[in-house]
Design a protein around this motif. Structure first.
Motif, PDB file in Angstrom:
ATOM      1  N   GLY A  45       0.808  -1.269  -0.105  1.00  0.00           N
ATOM      2  CA  GLY A  45       0.007   0.012  -0.072  1.00  0.00           C
ATOM      3  C   GLY A  45       0.787   1.396  -0.107  1.00  0.00           C
ATOM      4  O   GLY A  45       1.792   1.460  -0.897  1.00  0.00           O
ATOM      5  N   LEU A  46       0.307   2.255   0.867  1.00  0.00           N
ATOM      6  CA  LEU A  46       1.123   3.255   1.008  1.00  0.00           C
ATOM      7  C   LEU A  46       2.367   3.467   2.272  1.00  0.00           C
ATOM      8  O   LEU A  46       2.548   4.586   2.540  1.00  0.00           O
ATOM      9  N   GLN A  47       2.551   2.565   2.715  1.00  0.00           N
ATOM     10  CA  GLN A  47       3.466   2.437   3.823  1.00  0.00           C
ATOM     11  C   GLN A  47       4.759   2.946   3.436  1.00  0.00           C
ATOM     12  O   GLN A  47       5.507   3.547   4.469  1.00  0.00           O
ATOM     13  N   GLY A  48       5.493   2.683   2.479  1.00  0.00           N
ATOM     14  CA  GLY A  48       6.758   2.986   2.102  1.00  0.00           C
ATOM     15  C   GLY A  48       7.868   1.863   2.424  1.00  0.00           C
ATOM     16  O   GLY A  48       7.215   0.771   2.726  1.00  0.00           O
ATOM     17  N   PRO A  49       8.916   2.070   2.137  1.00  0.00           N
ATOM     18  CA  PRO A  49      10.015   0.886   2.362  1.00  0.00           C
ATOM     19  C   PRO A  49       9.932   0.565   3.858  1.00  0.00           C
ATOM     20  O   PRO A  49      10.381   1.589   4.648  1.00  0.00           O
ATOM     21  N   PRO A  50       9.854  -0.587   4.207  1.00  0.00           N
ATOM     22  CA  PRO A  50       9.980  -1.076   5.782  1.00  0.00           C
ATOM     23  C   PRO A  50      11.714  -1.526   6.082  1.00  0.00           C
ATOM     24  O   PRO A  50      11.761  -1.451   7.045  1.00  0.00           O
ATOM     25  N   ALA A  77       9.251  -5.896  17.073  1.00  0.00           N
ATOM     26  CA  ALA A  77       8.300  -4.957  17.134  1.00  0.00           C
ATOM     27  C   ALA A  77       8.111  -4.282  16.016  1.00  0.00           C
ATOM     28  O   ALA A  77       6.753  -4.017  15.578  1.00  0.00           O
ATOM     29  N   LEU A  78       9.071  -3.932  15.167  1.00  0.00           N
ATOM     30  CA  LEU A  78       8.734  -3.235  13.627  1.00  0.00           C
ATOM     31  C   LEU A  78       8.104  -4.332  12.813  1.00  0.00           C
ATOM     32  O   LEU A  78       7.129  -3.822  12.253  1.00  0.00           O
ATOM     33  N   ARG A  79       8.451  -5.645  13.099  1.00  0.00           N
ATOM     34  CA  ARG A  79       7.546  -6.381  11.958  1.00  0.00           C
ATOM     35  C   ARG A  79       6.362  -6.575  12.482  1.00  0.00           C
ATOM     36  O   ARG A  79       5.298  -6.904  11.634  1.00  0.00           O
ATOM     37  N   ARG A  80       5.847  -6.740  13.764  1.00  0.00           N
ATOM     38  CA  ARG A  80       4.389  -6.689  14.379  1.00  0.00           C
ATOM     39  C   ARG A  80       3.680  -5.593  13.570  1.00  0.00           C
ATOM     40  O   ARG A  80       2.488  -5.797  13.531  1.00  0.00           O
ATOM     41  N   ARG A  81       4.313  -4.669  13.817  1.00  0.00           N
ATOM     42  CA  ARG A  81       3.731  -3.253  13.512  1.00  0.00           C
ATOM     43  C   ARG A  81       3.139  -3.301  11.940  1.00  0.00           C
ATOM     44  O   ARG A  81       2.319  -2.692  11.510  1.00  0.00           O
ATOM     45  N   GLN A  82       4.019  -3.706  11.164  1.00  0.00           N
ATOM     46  CA  GLN A  82       3.805  -3.986   9.792  1.00  0.00           C
ATOM     47  C   GLN A  82       2.678  -5.029   9.494  1.00  0.00           C
ATOM     48  O   GLN A  82       2.315  -5.224   8.694  1.00  0.00           O
TER      49      GLN A  82
END
Length: 82
Positions: A45-50, A77-82
């Motif tokens: 979507g519009l999230q940008g590069p993780p 934590a970052l991967r759970r948020r995405q």
């Protein structure tokens, strides 16, 4: 008088028509390219590069600002948020 039907428009008219056709086809090609690029976002979507946030985490780990357990916890934590 036929008001232009069968009349001579001259070289200027032909040049103007050619330029207008280039503009029309160029606009259509641009729209197609932009639409196709928008559909290849990989489902994000519009999230940008993780990987930007993970890159910052890796840099902080490389500088010694955070240890390995904190790196793993923040990455999870970052991967759970995405």
């Amino acid at each position: 008088m036929m008001w232009g039907w069968g009349g001579n428009i001259g070289i200027g008219g032909w040049i103007a028509m050619g330029l207008m056709m280039l503009l029309v086809w160029g606009g259509i090609a641009t729209l197609v390219v932009l639409l196709l690029r928008g559909n290849h976002s990989g489902g994000r979507g519009l999230q940008g590069p993780p990987d930007d946030s993970e890159r910052i985490l890796n840099e902080r780990f490389a500088r010694g600002e955070i240890d390995e357990t904190e790196l793993a916890a923040r990455r999870a934590a970052l991967r759970r948020r995405q």
